[in-house]
Design a protein around this motif. Structure first.
Motif, PDB file in Angstrom:
ATOM      1  N   ALA A 371       7.901  32.455  30.575  1.00  9.52           N
ATOM      2  CA  ALA A 371       8.105  33.785  30.001  1.00  9.52           C
ATOM      3  C   ALA A 371       9.566  34.215  30.072  1.00  9.52           C
ATOM      4  CB  ALA A 371       7.211  34.799  30.713  1.00  9.52           C
ATOM      5  N   ILE A 372      10.206  34.006  31.216  1.00  9.22           N
ATOM      6  CA  ILE A 372      11.595  34.436  31.327  1.00  9.22           C
ATOM      7  C   ILE A 372      12.492  33.533  30.486  1.00  9.22           C
ATOM      8  CG2 ILE A 372      12.258  33.079  33.345  1.00  9.22           C
ATOM      9  CD1 ILE A 372      13.227  36.737  32.542  1.00  9.22           C
ATOM     10  N   GLY A 373      12.080  32.288  30.276  1.00  6.74           N
ATOM     11  CA  GLY A 373      12.837  31.413  29.393  1.00  6.74           C
ATOM     12  C   GLY A 373      12.906  31.961  27.979  1.00  6.74           C
ATOM     13  N   GLY A 374      11.757  32.427  27.461  1.00 10.61           N
ATOM     14  CA  GLY A 374      11.743  33.030  26.136  1.00 10.61           C
ATOM     15  C   GLY A 374      12.572  34.295  26.072  1.00 10.61           C
ATOM     16  N   LYS A 375      12.547  35.086  27.138  1.00 11.93           N
ATOM     17  CA  LYS A 375      13.331  36.315  27.191  1.00 11.93           C
ATOM     18  C   LYS A 375      14.831  36.013  27.171  1.00 11.93           C
ATOM     19  CE  LYS A 375      14.685  40.544  28.243  1.00 11.93           C
ATOM     20  NZ  LYS A 375      14.892  41.545  27.156  1.00 11.93           N
ATOM     21  N   VAL A 376      15.265  35.061  27.989  1.00 11.90           N
ATOM     22  CA  VAL A 376      16.683  34.700  28.061  1.00 11.90           C
ATOM     23  C   VAL A 376      17.171  34.141  26.724  1.00 11.90           C
ATOM     24  CG1 VAL A 376      18.255  33.026  29.101  1.00 11.90           C
ATOM     25  CG2 VAL A 376      16.754  34.385  30.561  1.00 11.90           C
ATOM     26  N   LEU A 377      16.323  33.340  26.069  1.00 11.42           N
ATOM     27  CA  LEU A 377      16.698  32.796  24.770  1.00 11.42           C
ATOM     28  C   LEU A 377      16.851  33.913  23.744  1.00 11.42           C
ATOM     29  CD1 LEU A 377      17.215  30.532  22.785  1.00 11.42           C
ATOM     30  CD2 LEU A 377      14.755  30.202  22.582  1.00 11.42           C
ATOM     31  N   ALA A 378      15.921  34.860  23.737  1.00 12.46           N
ATOM     32  CA  ALA A 378      16.021  35.978  22.792  1.00 12.46           C
ATOM     33  C   ALA A 378      17.285  36.791  23.041  1.00 12.46           C
ATOM     34  CB  ALA A 378      14.779  36.864  22.901  1.00 12.46           C
ATOM     35  N   GLU A 379      17.641  36.992  24.300  1.00 11.55           N
ATOM     36  CA  GLU A 379      18.880  37.715  24.615  1.00 11.55           C
ATOM     37  C   GLU A 379      20.093  37.010  24.026  1.00 11.55           C
ATOM     38  OE1 GLU A 379      17.419  39.535  28.960  1.00 11.55           O
ATOM     39  OE2 GLU A 379      18.876  37.894  28.852  1.00 11.55           O
ATOM     40  N   ALA A 380      20.103  35.679  24.108  1.00  8.02           N
ATOM     41  CA  ALA A 380      21.225  34.920  23.555  1.00  8.02           C
ATOM     42  C   ALA A 380      21.279  35.046  22.036  1.00  8.02           C
ATOM     43  CB  ALA A 380      21.104  33.449  23.961  1.00  8.02           C
ATOM     44  N   ILE A 381      20.127  34.951  21.371  1.00  5.95           N
ATOM     45  CA  ILE A 381      20.082  35.077  19.915  1.00  5.95           C
ATOM     46  C   ILE A 381      20.578  36.446  19.474  1.00  5.95           C
ATOM     47  CG2 ILE A 381      18.491  35.260  17.954  1.00  5.95           C
ATOM     48  CD1 ILE A 381      16.852  33.012  19.247  1.00  5.95           C
ATOM     49  N   LEU A 382      20.203  37.473  20.218  1.00  4.51           N
ATOM     50  CA  LEU A 382      20.573  38.847  19.871  1.00  4.51           C
ATOM     51  C   LEU A 382      21.976  39.207  20.335  1.00  4.51           C
ATOM     52  CD1 LEU A 382      17.170  40.526  20.829  1.00  4.51           C
ATOM     53  CD2 LEU A 382      18.041  40.175  18.505  1.00  4.51           C
ATOM     54  N   GLY A 383      22.615  38.333  21.092  1.00  2.00           N
ATOM     55  CA  GLY A 383      23.951  38.622  21.597  1.00  2.00           C
ATOM     56  C   GLY A 383      23.962  39.643  22.704  1.00  2.00           C
ATOM     57  N   GLU A 384      22.842  39.784  23.415  1.00  2.00           N
ATOM     58  CA  GLU A 384      22.739  40.805  24.460  1.00  2.00           C
ATOM     59  C   GLU A 384      23.313  40.328  25.791  1.00  2.00           C
ATOM     60  OE1 GLU A 384      18.705  43.070  22.839  1.00  2.00           O
ATOM     61  OE2 GLU A 384      18.578  41.681  24.542  1.00  2.00           O
ATOM     62  N   THR A 385      23.047  39.094  26.156  1.00  2.51           N
ATOM     63  CA  THR A 385      23.550  38.535  27.410  1.00  2.51           C
ATOM     64  C   THR A 385      23.887  37.058  27.186  1.00  2.51           C
ATOM     65  OG1 THR A 385      21.513  37.605  28.374  1.00  2.51           O
ATOM     66  CG2 THR A 385      21.859  39.987  28.638  1.00  2.51           C
ATOM     67  N   ASP A 386      24.579  36.486  28.177  1.00  6.72           N
ATOM     68  CA  ASP A 386      24.836  35.047  28.152  1.00  6.72           C
ATOM     69  C   ASP A 386      24.103  34.363  29.307  1.00  6.72           C
ATOM     70  OD1 ASP A 386      26.291  35.952  30.308  1.00  6.72           O
ATOM     71  OD2 ASP A 386      28.135  34.884  29.773  1.00  6.72           O
ATOM     72  N   ARG A 387      22.977  34.958  29.736  1.00  7.06           N
ATOM     73  CA  ARG A 387      22.240  34.369  30.859  1.00  7.06           C
ATOM     74  C   ARG A 387      21.746  32.965  30.546  1.00  7.06           C
ATOM     75  NH1 ARG A 387      18.062  38.294  33.724  1.00  7.06           N
ATOM     76  NH2 ARG A 387      17.044  38.392  31.694  1.00  7.06           N
ATOM     77  N   ILE A 388      21.631  32.647  29.284  1.00 10.63           N
ATOM     78  CA  ILE A 388      21.195  31.309  28.910  1.00 10.63           C
ATOM     79  C   ILE A 388      22.155  30.244  29.425  1.00 10.63           C
ATOM     80  CG2 ILE A 388      22.400  31.174  26.687  1.00 10.63           C
ATOM     81  CD1 ILE A 388      19.809  29.987  25.520  1.00 10.63           C
ATOM     82  N   ALA A 389      23.401  30.634  29.691  1.00 11.20           N
ATOM     83  CA  ALA A 389      24.392  29.677  30.181  1.00 11.20           C
ATOM     84  C   ALA A 389      23.995  29.087  31.530  1.00 11.20           C
ATOM     85  CB  ALA A 389      25.761  30.348  30.288  1.00 11.20           C
ATOM     86  N   MET A 390      23.137  29.772  32.273  1.00 14.53           N
ATOM     87  CA  MET A 390      22.685  29.243  33.561  1.00 14.53           C
ATOM     88  C   MET A 390      21.927  27.935  33.401  1.00 14.53           C
ATOM     89  SD  MET A 390      21.569  32.435  35.974  1.00 14.53           S
ATOM     90  CE  MET A 390      20.716  33.485  34.812  1.00 14.53           C
ATOM     91  N   PHE A 391      21.367  27.699  32.193  1.00 15.69           N
ATOM     92  CA  PHE A 391      20.605  26.478  31.962  1.00 15.69           C
ATOM     93  C   PHE A 391      21.449  25.377  31.314  1.00 15.69           C
ATOM     94  CE2 PHE A 391      17.472  29.844  32.261  1.00 15.69           C
ATOM     95  CZ  PHE A 391      16.530  29.273  33.101  1.00 15.69           C
ATOM     96  N   ALA A 392      22.728  25.665  31.056  1.00 19.22           N
ATOM     97  CA  ALA A 392      23.588  24.668  30.410  1.00 19.22           C
ATOM     98  C   ALA A 392      23.691  23.367  31.204  1.00 19.22           C
ATOM     99  CB  ALA A 392      24.971  25.258  30.148  1.00 19.22           C
ATOM    100  N   PRO A 393      23.739  23.404  32.551  1.00 17.93           N
ATOM    101  CA  PRO A 393      23.809  22.139  33.293  1.00 17.93           C
ATOM    102  C   PRO A 393      22.562  21.269  33.140  1.00 17.93           C
ATOM    103  CG  PRO A 393      24.560  23.967  34.661  1.00 17.93           C
ATOM    104  CD  PRO A 393      23.909  24.569  33.450  1.00 17.93           C
ATOM    105  N   PHE A 394      21.493  21.860  32.637  1.00 19.67           N
ATOM    106  CA  PHE A 394      20.239  21.125  32.474  1.00 19.67           C
ATOM    107  C   PHE A 394      19.992  20.946  30.979  1.00 19.67           C
ATOM    108  CE2 PHE A 394      20.111  23.961  36.139  1.00 19.67           C
ATOM    109  CZ  PHE A 394      19.971  23.045  37.171  1.00 19.67           C
TER     110      PHE A 394
END
Length: 426
Positions: A371-394
């Motif tokens: 669930a939080i994965g989908g939320k973080v992805l939506a934030e990135a698409i909308l330009g709201e946050t860059d929290r998706i960057a936490m998953f860049a190493p993976f």
């Protein structure tokens, strides 16, 4: 592929399927995959006013999201030590904080959307099957210090008051975690996406993908979606449509069974409404359902899905190893499903190309992380946050194909042997 009968499909609150996509439509975002990752992404985008289309090859919740144990507890399949080794202690803590947020967000979604048929029930027990407690208590203290998240330690006597079994020595109770009917939850989220103007289609497998240019095109057997962006959220059922994704995800099968209704027999063994997880590498997990009248039991992982009869035999062996007093308890139903695993055992959330996103590999992580994965992805698409960057190493490393599946099976057998030896020495 017909959907297997499961406890969840048998007790779904709103039976019936959605129509398949026909003709050509347009959207801001098209999401391929109608599991929790895809639907959460769709929900967040629709709430922000985006037009979204969700394409599901079978029916909403057909895959792991609609067949699992229903446990919502903060965790990653990859241990904290391994995560910290890759990204550092501070980043590992922030990632784990996301899983806690995922628990609360999914709870809020069920409450806000009034998905009463999700039937959320509080409490999850994390149990140890050998006599060592120092690191367990240290883990609880660390959680309290780092996240202000309280876990209650239970000794063997306390556990025997809840579970009449000699298998468990120590445990932690998480009162903020909970368990649900996942398929009803997914259908409730899909209904909200539609209420907000989104379109959700069953029986609409993506058979073609044109992903270059400003407009992306996803083709189905009877239709076509043109969109500014595409999200792939196919999990353990990722096919050959996007070779890079298929190479990065291993489909791993897990098993579940449902017992007959026998409240008196069950109450003599299980005296808690909490869901239960043990500490083995491929843990048993179980919970009482239907007001304590039936037992839902899951566990084991393999690289193949066995027949229902074989599933029942293997899971019953595990169940009776914990509760021999349930020998007369009959199995009503058994099923399997495929989870998506990455080689690094972490979710894969990111952008493969301009406006081409992925949200997958949630095997073993739990519904909260999905669930939080989908939320973080939506934030990135909308330009709201860059929290998706936490998953860049993976990222999307090659998972090994057939050799990867063979290695995964051998690793599982090795871990089983280690668990057996550890418990034998108790």
């Amino acid at each position: 592929m017909p959907a297997p009968e499961t406890y969840y499909s048998r007790t779904v609150a709103t039976p019936g399927s959605r129509p398949a996509l026909t003709g050509k439509i347009e959207a801001d975002t098209v999401i391929v995959g109608g599991g929790l990752a895809g639907l959460t992404t769709a929900l967040e985008l629709a709430r922000a006013g985006q037009s979204v289309v969700v394409l599901e090859a079978e029916s909403i919740g057909f895959g792991a999201s609609g067949r699992n144990g229903g446990i919502v507890s903060p965790s990653f399949a990859c241990g904290n030590t391994a995560i910290a080794r890759r990204v550092g202690i501070r980043a590992a803590r922030e990632l784990h904080r996301l899983t806690i947020e995922g628990v609360e967000r999914l709870r809020a979604t069920i409450s806000d959307l009034k998905i009463d048929s999700a039937d959320p029930c509080p409490g999850v027990l994390h149990l140890r099957r050998h006599d060592a407690k120092a690191d367990l208590i240290a883990h609880a203290e660390e959680f309290a210090c780092d996240f202000n998240y309280r876990l209650e330690y239970l000794d063997r006597d306390a556990l025997r008051g809840l579970l009449v079994s000699d298998r468990y020595f120590h445990g932690l109770r998480d009162s903020r975690a909970f368990h649900i009917h996942p398929l009803n939850t997914l259908r409730g989220i899909a209904a909200e996406v539609e209420r907000l103007g989104g379109k959700v289609f069953d029986a609409s497998p993506a058979t073609g993908a044109a992903l270059t240019g400003a407009v992306k095109t996803i083709t189905t057997p009877q239709g076509q979606v043109q969109a500014r962006r595409v999200v792939f959220a196919m999990g353990g059922y990722t096919g050959a449509l996007v070779p890079r994704l298929q190479r990065a995800v291993l489909p791993i099968a897990t098993y579940m069974l449902l017992t007959e209704a026998a409240p008196d027999l069950l109450s003599a063994a299980i005296r808690t409404s909490d869901a239960v997880l043990d500490d083995r590498r491929a843990a048993d997990y179980y919970r009482l359902v239907e007001g304590g009248t039936r037992l839902l039991w899951g566990g084991r992982i393999t690289t193949r899905a066995a027949s229902p009869a074989e599933l029942a035999r293997e899971l019953r062996r595990e169940m009776l190893g914990v509760f021999p007093q349930l020998a007369d308890l009959k199995t009503d139903l058994a099923w399997s499903g495929q989870m998506g695993y990455a080689r690094h055992l972490m979710p894969q959330i990111g952008q493969m190309a301009p406006d081409v996103w992925h949200c997958t590999a949630f095997g073993g992580h739990g519904l909260n992380t999905t669930a939080i994965g989908g939320k973080v992805l939506a934030e990135a698409i909308l330009g709201e946050t860059d929290r998706i960057a936490m998953f860049a190493p993976f990222g999307l490393p090659w998972a090994g194909g057939p050799l990867g599946l063979a290695a995964a099976q051998l690793t599982y057998w090795k871990l089983q042997a280690q668990d057996w030896w550890r418990e034998r020495r108790r």
